[in-house]
Design an enzyme around this catalytic site. Structure first.
Site, short mmCIF file in Angstrom:
data_model
loop_
_atom_site.label_atom_id
_atom_site.label_comp_id
_atom_site.label_asym_id
_atom_site.label_seq_id
_atom_site.Cartn_x
_atom_site.Cartn_y
_atom_site.Cartn_z
N TYR A 85 0.82 -1.47 0.21
CA TYR A 85 -0.26 0.03 0.25
C TYR A 85 1.25 0.91 -0.43
CZ TYR A 85 -4.54 -2.60 1.60
OH TYR A 85 -5.31 -3.44 1.60
N TYR A 103 -0.40 -9.27 1.67
CA TYR A 103 0.77 -9.03 1.86
C TYR A 103 0.82 -9.69 3.48
CZ TYR A 103 -3.35 -5.87 3.97
OH TYR A 103 -4.66 -5.05 3.53
N ARG A 120 -2.57 -11.59 4.71
CA ARG A 120 -3.33 -11.15 4.17
C ARG A 120 -3.86 -12.21 2.51
NH1 ARG A 120 -7.41 -8.05 5.42
NH2 ARG A 120 -8.37 -10.15 4.99
N HIS A 129 -7.26 -8.86 -1.84
CA HIS A 129 -8.03 -8.08 -1.76
C HIS A 129 -8.42 -7.08 -1.65
CE1 HIS A 129 -5.99 -7.71 2.33
NE2 HIS A 129 -6.51 -6.35 1.91
N HIS A 139 -10.15 -3.51 -0.98
CA HIS A 139 -11.62 -3.12 -0.22
C HIS A 139 -12.83 -2.46 -0.75
CE1 HIS A 139 -8.91 -3.64 3.55
NE2 HIS A 139 -7.99 -3.82 3.09
FE LIG Z 1 -6.11 -5.21 2.64
#
Ligand SMILES: [Fe+2]
Length: 269
Positions: free
Chosen positions: A136, A175, A185, A188, A190
């Site tokens: 991110y 990640y 995770r 995905h 959001h």
């Molecule tokens: Fe996330």
């Protein structure tokens, strides 16, 4: 439980230990939900707010009843977005910079529906996600994967007259996060939706089919009903895939009713 105890437990736990906790909770749920169980437990279709394998849920789930507002008063106010508020180009996350982002270009599309299957029209859908390397652009994400200067990972659009939303983006990577040792995770995206009333606002995550991390992920597994959590997984759709251009996935979102898409109370990683 204090912060220290929670964080030291998180540091010490292995994936095997967390997986064992997930399995025990799943078994207990299966027993409670079986047709022969005493008391006839109602279907549990939303994430558990207090789900110990997801460590920080212990510290922040509500312990008191929520503050009740007058629903009629709230529903007099609703979010309104006109066509001029959102540029159609904002639905393409691959054209926000001068260069091409790295990774698998993909279209994610679907319909937003209410509990009766009616389209939720002209409503704002916002997404945010990691890049193809699982990174991110956020100061709290400092793990050693490359930032892509051609990809911010944020987009939005309005649903059309049939309740359809459509994004062009890059398939995000998995990640690591600090829930336990070697915690990762599943990939995905959001999603945030406002719906027709403020009381319908929802924040959730969409996953990609066949992810090997599903069984290991306490956030995904905090929805203990297998059918409910599968509603968060998109379907590969070759009719959405475009020749020589990108792959395509379809994912419908249901705001209310028994087939409601599971939502989260608080945005997390
Ligand atoms: Fe996330």
């Amino acid at each position: 439980m204090t912060d220290n105890r929670a964080s030291s437990a998180a540091a010490a736990a292995t994936q095997a230990e967390v997986s064992e906790e997930i399995e025990q909770i799943a078994k207990a749920h299966e027993r409670d939900a079986s047709p022969g169980a005493a008391g006839g437990v109602a279907a549990e279709t939303q994430p558990r707010l207090d789900y110990p394998p997801y460590r920080s849920s212990i510290l922040r789930h509500p312990t008191k009843d929520l503050h009740h507002a007058d629903p009629e008063g709230i529903e007099l106010w609703s979010p309104v977005f006109g066509q001029a508020d959102v540029d159609p180009l904002e639905a393409d996350l691959t054209i926000q910079h001068r260069g091409e982002p790295v990774g698998e270009r993909t279209i994610v599309t679907g319909r937003v529906l209410d509990g009766e299957g009616r389209p939720v029209r002209h409503q704002l859908v916002e997404i945010w996600q990691a890049n193809a390397g699982g990174r991110y652009i956020h100061k709290r994400d400092q793990h050693p994967a490359a930032i892509d200067p051609s990809f911010t990972g944020v987009g939005r659009c309005l649903t059309d007259g049939d309740g359809v939303y459509r994004f062009t983006t890059i398939k995000p990577g998995p990640y690591p996060w600090k829930n336990h040792r070697n915690a990762w995770r599943p990939a995905h995206i959001h999603f945030s939706l406002f719906g027709r009333e403020f009381t319908q606002r929802m924040v959730t995550q969409m996953y990609f089919p066949g992810d090997p991390l599903f069984a290991l992920d306490p956030i995904y597994q905090s929805i203990v009903d297998p059918q409910a959590r599968e509603r968060l997984v998109a379907t590969y759709d070759h009719d959405v895939t475009e020749h020589e251009w990108c792959t395509g996935y379809r994912w419908d979102i249901v705001l209310t009713g028994s087939h409601r898409t599971p939502i989260e109370e608080e945005v997390e990683s």
